[in-house]
Design a protein around this motif. Sequence first.
Motif, PDB file in Angstrom:
ATOM      1  N   ALA A 624       0.810  -1.217   0.000  1.00 41.69           N
ATOM      2  CA  ALA A 624       0.000   0.000   0.000  1.00 41.69           C
ATOM      3  C   ALA A 624       0.847   1.273   0.000  1.00 41.69           C
ATOM      4  O   ALA A 624       0.312   2.371  -0.027  1.00 41.69           O
ATOM      5  CB  ALA A 624      -0.921   0.007   1.225  1.00 41.69           C
ATOM      6  N   ASP A 625       2.196   1.114   0.055  1.00 40.61           N
ATOM      7  CA  ASP A 625       3.139   2.233   0.028  1.00 40.61           C
ATOM      8  C   ASP A 625       2.948   3.170   1.213  1.00 40.61           C
ATOM      9  O   ASP A 625       3.020   4.390   1.085  1.00 40.61           O
ATOM     10  CB  ASP A 625       3.008   3.021  -1.281  1.00 40.61           C
ATOM     11  CG  ASP A 625       4.205   3.958  -1.497  1.00 40.61           C
ATOM     12  OD1 ASP A 625       5.283   3.657  -0.953  1.00 40.61           O
ATOM     13  OD2 ASP A 625       4.049   4.972  -2.187  1.00 40.61           O
ATOM     14  N   ILE A 626       2.706   2.585   2.397  1.00 38.44           N
ATOM     15  CA  ILE A 626       2.619   3.410   3.601  1.00 38.44           C
ATOM     16  C   ILE A 626       3.648   2.982   4.638  1.00 38.44           C
ATOM     17  O   ILE A 626       3.624   3.466   5.768  1.00 38.44           O
ATOM     18  CB  ILE A 626       1.204   3.352   4.221  1.00 38.44           C
ATOM     19  CG1 ILE A 626       0.912   1.948   4.770  1.00 38.44           C
ATOM     20  CG2 ILE A 626       0.144   3.775   3.230  1.00 38.44           C
ATOM     21  CD1 ILE A 626      -0.303   1.891   5.654  1.00 38.44           C
ATOM     22  N   MET A 627       4.552   2.070   4.278  1.00 37.77           N
ATOM     23  CA  MET A 627       5.519   1.549   5.238  1.00 37.77           C
ATOM     24  C   MET A 627       6.521   2.640   5.620  1.00 37.77           C
ATOM     25  O   MET A 627       7.163   3.237   4.748  1.00 37.77           O
ATOM     26  CB  MET A 627       6.259   0.352   4.647  1.00 37.77           C
ATOM     27  CG  MET A 627       7.360  -0.198   5.539  1.00 37.77           C
ATOM     28  SD  MET A 627       6.749  -0.815   7.136  1.00 37.77           S
ATOM     29  CE  MET A 627       5.963  -2.313   6.596  1.00 37.77           C
ATOM     30  N   PRO A 628       6.670   2.955   6.907  1.00 34.07           N
ATOM     31  CA  PRO A 628       7.632   3.985   7.330  1.00 34.07           C
ATOM     32  C   PRO A 628       9.068   3.505   7.119  1.00 34.07           C
ATOM     33  O   PRO A 628       9.337   2.315   6.990  1.00 34.07           O
ATOM     34  CB  PRO A 628       7.323   4.168   8.825  1.00 34.07           C
ATOM     35  CG  PRO A 628       6.027   3.468   9.060  1.00 34.07           C
ATOM     36  CD  PRO A 628       5.908   2.399   8.033  1.00 34.07           C
ATOM     37  N   LYS A 629       9.985   4.475   7.100  1.00 36.47           N
ATOM     38  CA  LYS A 629      11.396   4.140   7.052  1.00 36.47           C
ATOM     39  C   LYS A 629      11.807   3.527   8.388  1.00 36.47           C
ATOM     40  O   LYS A 629      11.185   3.792   9.418  1.00 36.47           O
ATOM     41  CB  LYS A 629      12.232   5.393   6.776  1.00 36.47           C
ATOM     42  CG  LYS A 629      11.990   6.012   5.413  1.00 36.47           C
ATOM     43  CD  LYS A 629      12.842   7.260   5.234  1.00 36.47           C
ATOM     44  CE  LYS A 629      12.617   7.891   3.866  1.00 36.47           C
ATOM     45  NZ  LYS A 629      13.420   9.125   3.683  1.00 36.47           N
ATOM     46  N   PRO A 630      12.849   2.679   8.420  1.00 35.55           N
ATOM     47  CA  PRO A 630      13.285   2.061   9.678  1.00 35.55           C
ATOM     48  C   PRO A 630      13.589   3.099  10.742  1.00 35.55           C
ATOM     49  O   PRO A 630      14.288   4.074  10.502  1.00 35.55           O
ATOM     50  CB  PRO A 630      14.548   1.286   9.262  1.00 35.55           C
ATOM     51  CG  PRO A 630      14.376   1.028   7.807  1.00 35.55           C
ATOM     52  CD  PRO A 630      13.638   2.215   7.266  1.00 35.55           C
ATOM     53  N   GLY A 631      13.025   2.900  11.935  1.00 35.30           N
ATOM     54  CA  GLY A 631      13.276   3.791  13.059  1.00 35.30           C
ATOM     55  C   GLY A 631      12.490   5.082  13.037  1.00 35.30           C
ATOM     56  O   GLY A 631      12.668   5.919  13.917  1.00 35.30           O
ATOM     57  N   GLN A 632      11.602   5.264  12.036  1.00 35.57           N
ATOM     58  CA  GLN A 632      10.834   6.495  11.934  1.00 35.57           C
ATOM     59  C   GLN A 632       9.345   6.192  11.796  1.00 35.57           C
ATOM     60  O   GLN A 632       8.935   5.038  11.656  1.00 35.57           O
ATOM     61  CB  GLN A 632      11.310   7.317  10.736  1.00 35.57           C
ATOM     62  CG  GLN A 632      12.718   7.887  10.886  1.00 35.57           C
ATOM     63  CD  GLN A 632      13.043   8.868   9.784  1.00 35.57           C
ATOM     64  OE1 GLN A 632      12.925   8.558   8.613  1.00 35.57           O
ATOM     65  NE2 GLN A 632      13.450  10.067  10.163  1.00 35.57           N
ATOM     66  N   ALA A 633       8.554   7.248  11.859  1.00 35.02           N
ATOM     67  CA  ALA A 633       7.112   7.144  11.631  1.00 35.02           C
ATOM     68  C   ALA A 633       6.766   7.932  10.376  1.00 35.02           C
ATOM     69  O   ALA A 633       7.459   8.888  10.021  1.00 35.02           O
ATOM     70  CB  ALA A 633       6.339   7.693  12.826  1.00 35.02           C
ATOM     71  N   ARG A 634       5.706   7.516   9.713  1.00 33.01           N
ATOM     72  CA  ARG A 634       5.281   8.197   8.474  1.00 33.01           C
ATOM     73  C   ARG A 634       3.937   8.875   8.716  1.00 33.01           C
ATOM     74  O   ARG A 634       3.037   8.287   9.325  1.00 33.01           O
ATOM     75  CB  ARG A 634       5.202   7.202   7.328  1.00 33.01           C
ATOM     76  CG  ARG A 634       4.625   7.779   6.045  1.00 33.01           C
ATOM     77  CD  ARG A 634       5.037   6.959   4.843  1.00 33.01           C
ATOM     78  NE  ARG A 634       6.472   7.103   4.588  1.00 33.01           N
ATOM     79  CZ  ARG A 634       7.111   6.510   3.588  1.00 33.01           C
ATOM     80  NH1 ARG A 634       6.452   5.727   2.758  1.00 33.01           N
ATOM     81  NH2 ARG A 634       8.398   6.696   3.414  1.00 33.01           N
ATOM     82  N   VAL A 635       3.810  10.100   8.242  1.00 30.68           N
ATOM     83  CA  VAL A 635       2.564  10.861   8.368  1.00 30.68           C
ATOM     84  C   VAL A 635       2.119  11.265   6.963  1.00 30.68           C
ATOM     85  O   VAL A 635       2.883  11.887   6.221  1.00 30.68           O
ATOM     86  CB  VAL A 635       2.740  12.114   9.248  1.00 30.68           C
ATOM     87  CG1 VAL A 635       1.434  12.898   9.317  1.00 30.68           C
ATOM     88  CG2 VAL A 635       3.183  11.710  10.648  1.00 30.68           C
ATOM     89  N   MET A 636       0.883  10.894   6.601  1.00 35.80           N
ATOM     90  CA  MET A 636       0.313  11.228   5.302  1.00 35.80           C
ATOM     91  C   MET A 636      -0.768  12.287   5.497  1.00 35.80           C
ATOM     92  O   MET A 636      -1.617  12.152   6.385  1.00 35.80           O
ATOM     93  CB  MET A 636      -0.265   9.971   4.656  1.00 35.80           C
ATOM     94  CG  MET A 636       0.806   8.952   4.294  1.00 35.80           C
ATOM     95  SD  MET A 636       0.144   7.294   4.067  1.00 35.80           S
ATOM     96  CE  MET A 636      -0.164   6.850   5.774  1.00 35.80           C
ATOM     97  N   LEU A 637      -0.730  13.328   4.694  1.00 32.41           N
ATOM     98  CA  LEU A 637      -1.628  14.461   4.843  1.00 32.41           C
ATOM     99  C   LEU A 637      -2.620  14.483   3.688  1.00 32.41           C
ATOM    100  O   LEU A 637      -2.265  14.208   2.536  1.00 32.41           O
ATOM    101  CB  LEU A 637      -0.841  15.770   4.871  1.00 32.41           C
ATOM    102  CG  LEU A 637       0.276  15.851   5.918  1.00 32.41           C
ATOM    103  CD1 LEU A 637       1.028  17.162   5.782  1.00 32.41           C
ATOM    104  CD2 LEU A 637      -0.281  15.693   7.317  1.00 32.41           C
TER     105      LEU A 637
END
Length: 718
Positions: A624-637
């Motif tokens: 789904a292309d929402i996987m965060p980078k290692p050690g980080q969080a992802r925020v989609m706006l």
Amino acid sequence: MSMIKRGTQVPARWRLLACGLLLMASASLPARADDGIVDVHALPQLEGAVENTSRPDPYRVEYRMPTPESVTSPAVKKLLSAAGWVPYVRPLEEKSTTLNFRKGRQGLSVHFTQALGRPDQSVVYYSTDRIYSNVPFPEGASDIVFDGTRPYLGCIAPSALDATADFYKSQMDAIGWRKLPPETAARWTNSLDETVPNGVRTFFEHADSEATGFYRQKPVMLTLTRRDDGKTNVDIRVAPFALPSELKADDDLAGLPRPNPTKTAKSLGSASSNKREMSAAAMAELPAVLAFYHRELAARGWQEDGSAPLAPGDEVAIKISNTDETGVLRLGRKYDFTMVSLTAQVKESALAARAKAKKEADEKFLGDALGAAKQLIAADEARRKVQAAALSDAPLNALAGSKTPVPLPENAEGVKFEASDGSLEFSSTSSVKALTAFYRASLKPLGWTERPSVINQPNMAMLEFAKGGKSISFTVLQMGPKVRVSAEGTGLKVAAAKPADKPAEMQARSSEPLKPDTESQLPVPTQRSSTSLATTKLPGTETPFRRELEASIPAPLGDVLAFYRTELGKLGWQEKAEGATVSAELAQIDFTSPQGPAVLKLDRAKGETIVNLAQKNPEAATKADIMPKPGQARVMLGNIGPKDASLTINKRTIKIAAGAGGPQSPKGPMLDLAPGTYQYALRMPGRPARTETLTVAAGDAWGLMVGPTGEVLPLQMY
């Protein structure tokens, strides 16, 4: 003594017997020398050579020279040539730095390296190189290209045509080559009579010979042609009629067909690249290779569109095409190889069609995702309203017997107080409004003065107090069905302070053991007062990339924890010991499940155990292309409102266009954050700025969607 021919399979017991006899014989008889293998230890070495004797090897010699490779290499070539070794190059290896030599039926390979850490020194390696198909070199020949495995020989003899023909008539016979008789040639060809302009041609055969190393040798063709300078061109190769006339397909290169056999092959790109290339040196005649490509290209949907301009070395150049690509097939001859070059390029129209199809697919996917997001946001908003309604606005009294520097409300749960760090945390079933009122009312009589704060929302508030040079900061934040209070500051640092006593609470035990609900996607007991299940998944699929279960269970926390350990174990979940927290009032345990990481959280409220069970699926999240980078969080706006908005977070201001994240504008802004709690402010034309906070952990993916009325709806996606 009987001989076993090569390629014959011998039973294991006979091999063991043969080995035993060989060992017995070796004790009394000297080993017979192999005339095809040179004694590399007897070869001349350059003056000043220091031989490496640490690893004795009968087939290899290594020695160091006090000169760089550029000086050592020509010196070695001169030295060995003076000893009767004839240098040559292998076909297609003209640029190789390895030196190759032949002397009679023995071969020698010499290569060089720089001495370790010494660019002014070099290391020389002599290695034996057996010649399996020997042919004679004319005395004084130049431009020698030789491969003793087929064989192949190309060179210039210094003598005239007749003298060179006499040389080969005698020397081929001395090595064991015999003129190929018509009756033997009949298995391949009807006639051996071939006329060569300005030259002669003869075909030879060689019988199998253990002594000279020949085995299953194909007939060879000797061609001598007269040169204008009085010398003679020499060419010896496997007779064309003895080569395969119909080639089989080898593994594709870059999705393009390759014939078998080939000496070398390489490719550029892949089967899905916009441009791809394949080249090879096929060990067959050009007509056989051309027939192979006629067959293979037609079978793959390619059509031939006439001749292409010939490039240097080409004998055949054909334009080809299919529905999506154009290409060129080029064939030429070099040595005894047919050189193949095949290129393919996607058409501009196909590129445009692919881009359009991808855009339509992306828009459909994002449109479906937006619909799913709206449903999830609506469900989350409904859940938040239900949770907020369950929080009490009733005035609070102070907890009796508390030993913390500041009062605790009477319904404080899971109290954690660190006197040395000056920190305090607890949960409560009262609302943010009730808890802020409690601290304003209880701290003022104790001499604390409140400082103004800009954050005072129904779901979050921040309080600042000061007294006598000390300060305390409170953050009151609604988190699901409870409100979390955290405080820190010098006003909480008390040397003699001890953690606050936990309130005594009698937990009524269930009258019967907890039983699993077989209809639930995630484990939950049938004995529950409420439950909810939220899933986030790719539209059109059945695999969610996050599932979250919340439930209230009228049973002691210990019983609920035992239930989940049993039921999750049945599903293959494994408990992670590190970081686990388990007490009578609170539990949090991380798990690894077959689908991905998961966490179980248990808490107590109003005499019940509150369950939060969340499971992630990394494979689905990556798709789904929402996987965060290692050690980080992802925020989609995203912004489903009618007006543009801007959001400031982590000192960055990001513009969110109206409709961003929807079908009309597929790519909404996205950012990666380090784990932590962030305050963000949303601004829209004609509306006051709205300030909220977002807490993210490593590996989380959150969506912040701006609603039609300017509110921000946070939703954990992964």
